[in-house]
Enzyme design. Structure first.
Site, PDB file in Angstrom:
ATOM      1  N   LYS A  14     -19.977 -69.595  -5.482  1.00  0.00           N
ATOM      2  CA  LYS A  14     -21.164 -70.462  -5.562  1.00  0.00           C
ATOM      3  C   LYS A  14     -21.121 -71.333  -6.823  1.00  0.00           C
ATOM      4  CE  LYS A  14     -23.978 -66.841  -5.419  1.00  0.00           C
ATOM      5  NZ  LYS A  14     -23.155 -65.647  -5.160  1.00  0.00           N
ATOM      6  N   ARG A  89     -32.591 -64.812  -3.876  1.00  0.00           N
ATOM      7  CA  ARG A  89     -31.786 -63.623  -3.591  1.00  0.00           C
ATOM      8  C   ARG A  89     -32.597 -62.530  -2.904  1.00  0.00           C
ATOM      9  NH1 ARG A  89     -27.620 -64.630  -7.763  1.00  0.00           N
ATOM     10  NH2 ARG A  89     -25.886 -63.191  -7.508  1.00  0.00           N
ATOM     11  N   ARG A 128     -11.591 -62.189 -12.673  1.00  0.00           N
ATOM     12  CA  ARG A 128     -12.421 -62.866 -13.674  1.00  0.00           C
ATOM     13  C   ARG A 128     -12.804 -61.903 -14.797  1.00  0.00           C
ATOM     14  NH1 ARG A 128     -17.900 -65.682 -11.790  1.00  0.00           N
ATOM     15  NH2 ARG A 128     -18.524 -63.531 -11.497  1.00  0.00           N
ATOM     16  N   ARG A 134     -17.761 -60.677 -18.990  1.00  0.00           N
ATOM     17  CA  ARG A 134     -18.986 -60.320 -18.259  1.00  0.00           C
ATOM     18  C   ARG A 134     -18.970 -58.835 -17.918  1.00  0.00           C
ATOM     19  NH1 ARG A 134     -20.686 -64.642 -13.650  1.00  0.00           N
ATOM     20  NH2 ARG A 134     -21.625 -62.743 -12.813  1.00  0.00           N
ATOM     21  N   ARG A 146     -23.026 -54.428  -6.922  1.00  0.00           N
ATOM     22  CA  ARG A 146     -23.504 -55.797  -6.686  1.00  0.00           C
ATOM     23  C   ARG A 146     -23.363 -56.161  -5.208  1.00  0.00           C
ATOM     24  NH1 ARG A 146     -20.009 -59.088 -10.840  1.00  0.00           N
ATOM     25  NH2 ARG A 146     -21.096 -60.899 -10.006  1.00  0.00           N
TER      26      ARG A 146
HETATM   27  P1  B4P Z   1     -18.146 -67.733  -8.891  1.00  0.00           P
HETATM   28  O1  B4P Z   1     -18.189 -69.145  -8.396  1.00  0.00           O
HETATM   29  O2  B4P Z   1     -18.466 -67.533 -10.314  1.00  0.00           O
HETATM   30  O3  B4P Z   1     -19.085 -66.735  -8.090  1.00  0.00           O
HETATM   31  P2  B4P Z   1     -20.627 -66.735  -7.832  1.00  0.00           P
HETATM   32  O4  B4P Z   1     -20.725 -66.531  -6.363  1.00  0.00           O
HETATM   33  O5  B4P Z   1     -21.286 -67.961  -8.394  1.00  0.00           O
HETATM   34  O6  B4P Z   1     -21.154 -65.609  -8.797  1.00  0.00           O
HETATM   35  P3  B4P Z   1     -21.977 -64.288  -8.969  1.00  0.00           P
HETATM   36  O7  B4P Z   1     -22.719 -63.913  -7.713  1.00  0.00           O
HETATM   37  O8  B4P Z   1     -20.995 -63.349  -9.522  1.00  0.00           O
HETATM   38  O9  B4P Z   1     -22.970 -64.516 -10.141  1.00  0.00           O
HETATM   39  P4  B4P Z   1     -24.438 -64.921 -10.497  1.00  0.00           P
HETATM   40  O10 B4P Z   1     -24.267 -65.580 -11.794  1.00  0.00           O
HETATM   41  O11 B4P Z   1     -25.137 -65.703  -9.421  1.00  0.00           O
HETATM   42  O12 B4P Z   1     -16.719 -67.179  -8.515  1.00  0.00           O
HETATM   43  C1  B4P Z   1     -16.288 -65.884  -8.814  1.00  0.00           C
HETATM   44  C2  B4P Z   1     -14.811 -65.873  -9.173  1.00  0.00           C
HETATM   45  O13 B4P Z   1     -14.013 -66.290  -8.067  1.00  0.00           O
HETATM   46  C3  B4P Z   1     -14.465 -66.829 -10.317  1.00  0.00           C
HETATM   47  O14 B4P Z   1     -13.567 -66.188 -11.180  1.00  0.00           O
HETATM   48  C4  B4P Z   1     -13.810 -68.011  -9.624  1.00  0.00           C
HETATM   49  O15 B4P Z   1     -12.850 -68.646 -10.443  1.00  0.00           O
HETATM   50  C5  B4P Z   1     -13.148 -67.357  -8.441  1.00  0.00           C
HETATM   51  N1  B4P Z   1     -13.057 -68.254  -7.304  1.00  0.00           N
HETATM   52  C6  B4P Z   1     -13.988 -69.163  -6.911  1.00  0.00           C
HETATM   53  N2  B4P Z   1     -13.562 -69.820  -5.805  1.00  0.00           N
HETATM   54  C7  B4P Z   1     -12.341 -69.287  -5.481  1.00  0.00           C
HETATM   55  C8  B4P Z   1     -11.379 -69.548  -4.446  1.00  0.00           C
HETATM   56  N3  B4P Z   1     -11.593 -70.480  -3.519  1.00  0.00           N
HETATM   57  N4  B4P Z   1     -10.253 -68.805  -4.414  1.00  0.00           N
HETATM   58  C9  B4P Z   1     -10.021 -67.852  -5.360  1.00  0.00           C
HETATM   59  N5  B4P Z   1     -10.882 -67.577  -6.383  1.00  0.00           N
HETATM   60  C10 B4P Z   1     -12.013 -68.283  -6.434  1.00  0.00           C
HETATM   61  O16 B4P Z   1     -25.264 -63.543 -10.641  1.00  0.00           O
HETATM   62  C11 B4P Z   1     -25.029 -62.586 -11.640  1.00  0.00           C
HETATM   63  C12 B4P Z   1     -26.186 -61.584 -11.762  1.00  0.00           C
HETATM   64  O17 B4P Z   1     -27.383 -62.272 -12.247  1.00  0.00           O
HETATM   65  C13 B4P Z   1     -26.689 -60.878 -10.498  1.00  0.00           C
HETATM   66  O18 B4P Z   1     -25.893 -59.746 -10.186  1.00  0.00           O
HETATM   67  C14 B4P Z   1     -28.131 -60.500 -10.912  1.00  0.00           C
HETATM   68  O19 B4P Z   1     -28.154 -59.362 -11.737  1.00  0.00           O
HETATM   69  C15 B4P Z   1     -28.600 -61.690 -11.719  1.00  0.00           C
HETATM   70  N6  B4P Z   1     -29.305 -62.688 -10.907  1.00  0.00           N
HETATM   71  C16 B4P Z   1     -28.876 -63.966 -10.669  1.00  0.00           C
HETATM   72  N7  B4P Z   1     -29.737 -64.616  -9.851  1.00  0.00           N
HETATM   73  C17 B4P Z   1     -30.738 -63.720  -9.543  1.00  0.00           C
HETATM   74  C18 B4P Z   1     -31.898 -63.789  -8.706  1.00  0.00           C
HETATM   75  N8  B4P Z   1     -32.203 -64.891  -8.019  1.00  0.00           N
HETATM   76  N9  B4P Z   1     -32.704 -62.690  -8.624  1.00  0.00           N
HETATM   77  C19 B4P Z   1     -32.414 -61.579  -9.313  1.00  0.00           C
HETATM   78  N10 B4P Z   1     -31.316 -61.436 -10.098  1.00  0.00           N
HETATM   79  C20 B4P Z   1     -30.470 -62.500 -10.220  1.00  0.00           C
END
Ligand code: B4P
Length: 194
Positions: A14, A89, A128, A134, A146
């Site tokens: 995302k 979420r 990562r 993290r 998670r």
């Molecule tokens: P990201 O792009 O970082 O993944 P994400 O889906 O955005 O992140 P995530 O769900 O972990 O985190 P968030 O900050 O929202 O990609 C992950 C990895 O994959 C990276 O290393 C990237 O380089 C790699 N990658 C990406 N695309 C790729 C591809 N095509 N091929 C290979 N590798 C690839 O949430 C973190 C925490 O914050 C939650 O657990 C919760 O505690 C809290 N939180 C956030 N929002 C909340 C909400 N609305 N309500 C309650 N808690 C919340």
């Protein structure tokens, strides 16, 4: 306004895709995860609270998250649209967002859900975790939590948008550019139908 919910399990990409989409569509990126991490870094009261949940891979309580998100939207009165990354979420977060946007005379245009298998998610997050610093990427136990929190509390949010004919699933496996092209094609198709 073009308001996109970018959805998917932890590690679906995302944040990675949102960074590219905001440049193309000239809209504002709001990542609740990033905002929490900035608060943790700044050692704010909100950061201390969020950290206690995030380190274990649990969701920060709705009340706090909703209030924070609404304040961030209000900081951007001239935005042409938003990408909501990591929000909503939970169903109460989705309901609040709908009510909040309706009050501003707008709504969510589309939810784009990145579809990635669990084994691939674990692989990406562990990779990562090697250098991100993290705590929630550091070990398989927290990552597994998670993913189960996602399955138990977050996956159902797709139904909220599906019932409103706003749900679009996008294959989240492939190169970052391939996935970006798929997302853009879906958004552009949606824009034509407006
Ligand atoms: P990201 O792009 O970082 O993944 P994400 O889906 O955005 O992140 P995530 O769900 O972990 O985190 P968030 O900050 O929202 O990609 C992950 C990895 O994959 C990276 O290393 C990237 O380089 C790699 N990658 C990406 N695309 C790729 C591809 N095509 N091929 C290979 N590798 C690839 O949430 C973190 C925490 O914050 C939650 O657990 C919760 O505690 C809290 N939180 C956030 N929002 C909340 C909400 N609305 N309500 C309650 N808690 C919340």
């Amino acid at each position: 306004m073009l308001n996109i919910v970018l959805f998917g399990p932890p590690g679906a990409g995302k944040g990675t895709q949102a960074e590219k989409l905001i440049n193309k569509y000239n809209i504002v990126h709001l990542s609740t995860g990033d905002i929490f991490r900035a608060n943790i870094k700044g050692e704010t009261e909100l950061g201390t609270l969020a950290k206690s949940y995030m380190d274990g891979g649990n969701l920060v309580p709705d009340e706090v998250t909703i209030k924070m998100l609404e304040a961030e939207v209000d900081k951007n009165p001239n935005a042409e649209g938003f990408i909501f990354d990591g929000f909503p979420r939970t169903t109460p977060q989705a309901e609040s967002l709908e009510e909040f946007l309706t009050g501003k005379g707008t709504t969510i245009s589309v939810m784009l859900a990145l579809d990635v298998a669990e084994q691939e998610l674990i692989k990406r997050l562990l990779l990562r975790g090697k250098d991100s610093g993290r705590a929630d990427d550091a070990n398989e136990e927290v990552i597994a939590n998670r993913i189960s929190v996602y399955n138990e509390q977050t996956a159902v949010v797709a139904d909220f948008y599906s019932q409103r004919n706003k749900f679009q699933k996008v294959d989240g496996v492939g190169s970052v550019d391939e996935i970006f092209d798929r997302l853009c094609a879906t958004i552009d198709e949606y824009k034509i139908s407006l």
